[in-house]
Design a protein around this motif. Structure first.
Motif, PDB file in Angstrom:
ATOM      1  N   ALA A  67       0.824  -1.200   0.000  1.00 17.73           N
ATOM      2  CA  ALA A  67       0.000   0.000   0.000  1.00 17.73           C
ATOM      3  C   ALA A  67       0.859   1.251   0.000  1.00 17.73           C
ATOM      4  O   ALA A  67       0.574   2.233  -0.684  1.00 17.73           O
ATOM      5  CB  ALA A  67      -0.944  -0.017   1.204  1.00 17.73           C
ATOM      6  N   SER A  68       1.949   1.249   0.777  1.00 18.55           N
ATOM      7  CA  SER A  68       2.831   2.405   0.843  1.00 18.55           C
ATOM      8  C   SER A  68       3.524   2.638  -0.484  1.00 18.55           C
ATOM      9  O   SER A  68       3.680   3.780  -0.920  1.00 18.55           O
ATOM     10  CB  SER A  68       3.861   2.215   1.956  1.00 18.55           C
ATOM     11  N   GLU A  69       3.951   1.574  -1.155  1.00 18.72           N
ATOM     12  CA  GLU A  69       4.623   1.721  -2.430  1.00 18.72           C
ATOM     13  C   GLU A  69       3.666   2.216  -3.501  1.00 18.72           C
ATOM     14  O   GLU A  69       4.028   3.028  -4.341  1.00 18.72           O
ATOM     15  CB  GLU A  69       5.260   0.394  -2.825  1.00 18.72           C
ATOM     16  N   ASP A  71       1.189   4.101  -2.965  1.00 16.38           N
ATOM     17  CA  ASP A  71       0.881   5.494  -2.652  1.00 16.38           C
ATOM     18  C   ASP A  71       1.866   6.452  -3.311  1.00 16.38           C
ATOM     19  O   ASP A  71       1.581   7.639  -3.442  1.00 16.38           O
ATOM     20  CB  ASP A  71       0.885   5.710  -1.136  1.00 16.38           C
ATOM     21  N   GLU A  74       0.617   8.207  -8.802  1.00 17.04           N
ATOM     22  CA  GLU A  74      -0.542   9.096  -8.896  1.00 17.04           C
ATOM     23  C   GLU A  74      -1.844   8.301  -8.829  1.00 17.04           C
ATOM     24  O   GLU A  74      -1.978   7.241  -9.454  1.00 17.04           O
ATOM     25  CB  GLU A  74      -0.483   9.870 -10.214  1.00 17.04           C
ATOM     26  N   LYS A  75      -2.798   8.811  -8.083  1.00 22.72           N
ATOM     27  CA  LYS A  75      -4.097   8.164  -7.988  1.00 22.72           C
ATOM     28  C   LYS A  75      -4.928   8.532  -9.208  1.00 22.72           C
ATOM     29  O   LYS A  75      -5.389   9.661  -9.353  1.00 22.72           O
ATOM     30  CB  LYS A  75      -4.806   8.599  -6.701  1.00 22.72           C
ATOM     31  N   ARG A 153      -4.009   3.177  -9.461  1.00 22.98           N
ATOM     32  CA  ARG A 153      -2.821   4.030  -9.483  1.00 22.98           C
ATOM     33  C   ARG A 153      -2.186   3.980 -10.863  1.00 22.98           C
ATOM     34  O   ARG A 153      -2.060   2.913 -11.465  1.00 22.98           O
ATOM     35  CB  ARG A 153      -1.810   3.582  -8.426  1.00 22.98           C
TER      36      ARG A 153
END
Length: 242
Positions: A67-69, A71, A74-75, A153
């Motif tokens: 999840a951190s990676e 993030d 770009e969403k 993403r």
């Protein structure tokens, strides 16, 4: 024969006897290795005792969660792409560089062993409009496939995807994605992801009978209309794998 029948014998001496090996002490090998810790020609199979290293602490890189990676990207989520991999490609060979880039990205994604959604903009105008809407306000090069999205993403194009594959970082992005058996092919479309329309059989046309009242007499008139179930090529998405 004179000289060979001598009755005198020469006593055997210990002059040619090898000296006995010295018994090594338990820590003699340790002292030897310790005295030459950095010798260039020493055997690589002999461990060094200069520094005590705990093997349990080796090869334990600190890694972020998936999840951190994600993030860090770009969403930007394509339609119905929140929990899947979506790649926009083209199968047209008009531009060789684009065609080969799409094939390379497709092969890389297939090598991950997970299910993904491929949207061929050359086979469906709707996918082309989707990509235009997603890339609105960006450079024109962003409209050129392939374009890859992971769980909502935006990853990028062929260059970005292949760099991540070479670094081996895609493994952290695949948590929660359904896996696919190696070598399996869809029984419906054969992996093409499109099938001829079941309503018009791929002709994009339908014949409808329109009733008209002419002087109180019901008459029917055949009218050819555009099929509303398929795309401009008379194709529909495979209901099995898409």
């Amino acid at each position: 024969m004179a000289g060979l029948d001598s009755t005198t014998t020469t006593p055997i001496t210990d002059s040619f006897r090898f000296p006995s090996l010295r018994k090594s002490t338990p820590d003699s090998s340790f002292r030897f290795l310790k005295s030459y810790p950095n010798k260039e020609n020493s055997s690589p199979n002999i461990p060094s005792f200069t520094d005590a290293v705990d093997k349990a602490d080796i090869c334990k890189p600190t890694r972020l969660s998936s999840a951190s990676e994600l993030d860090g990207f770009e969403k930007l989520c394509p339609p119905n792409g929140e929990d899947k991999i979506v790649i926009y490609t083209t199968t047209l060979r008009g531009v060789r560089k684009t065609f080969e880039a799409c094939n390379a990205v497709r092969s890389a994604i297939e090598g991950l062993g997970v299910m993904y959604s491929e949207r061929d903009i050359s086979m469906d105008r709707g996918f082309r409009e989707e990509l235009k809407e997603l890339m609105k306000g960006r450079e024109s090069t962003e409209l050129i496939p392939p374009r890859v999205f992971f769980k909502g993403r935006y990853i990028g194009g062929a260059e970005e995807v292949m760099r991540i594959v070479e670094e081996g970082n895609f493994g952290d992005f695949l948590q929660g994605l359904p896996k696919v058996k190696a070598g399996s092919v869809c029984e419906g479309c054969g992996g093409v992801r499109f099938m001829p329309c079941f309503t018009c059989n791929g002709s994009c046309k339908m014949v409808m009978v329109v009733k008209e009242d002419v002087e109180q007499i019901n008459e029917g008139r055949a009218v050819v209309v555009r099929c509303s179930e398929c795309n401009e090529n008379g194709l529909v998405l495979c209901p099995i794998c898409c």
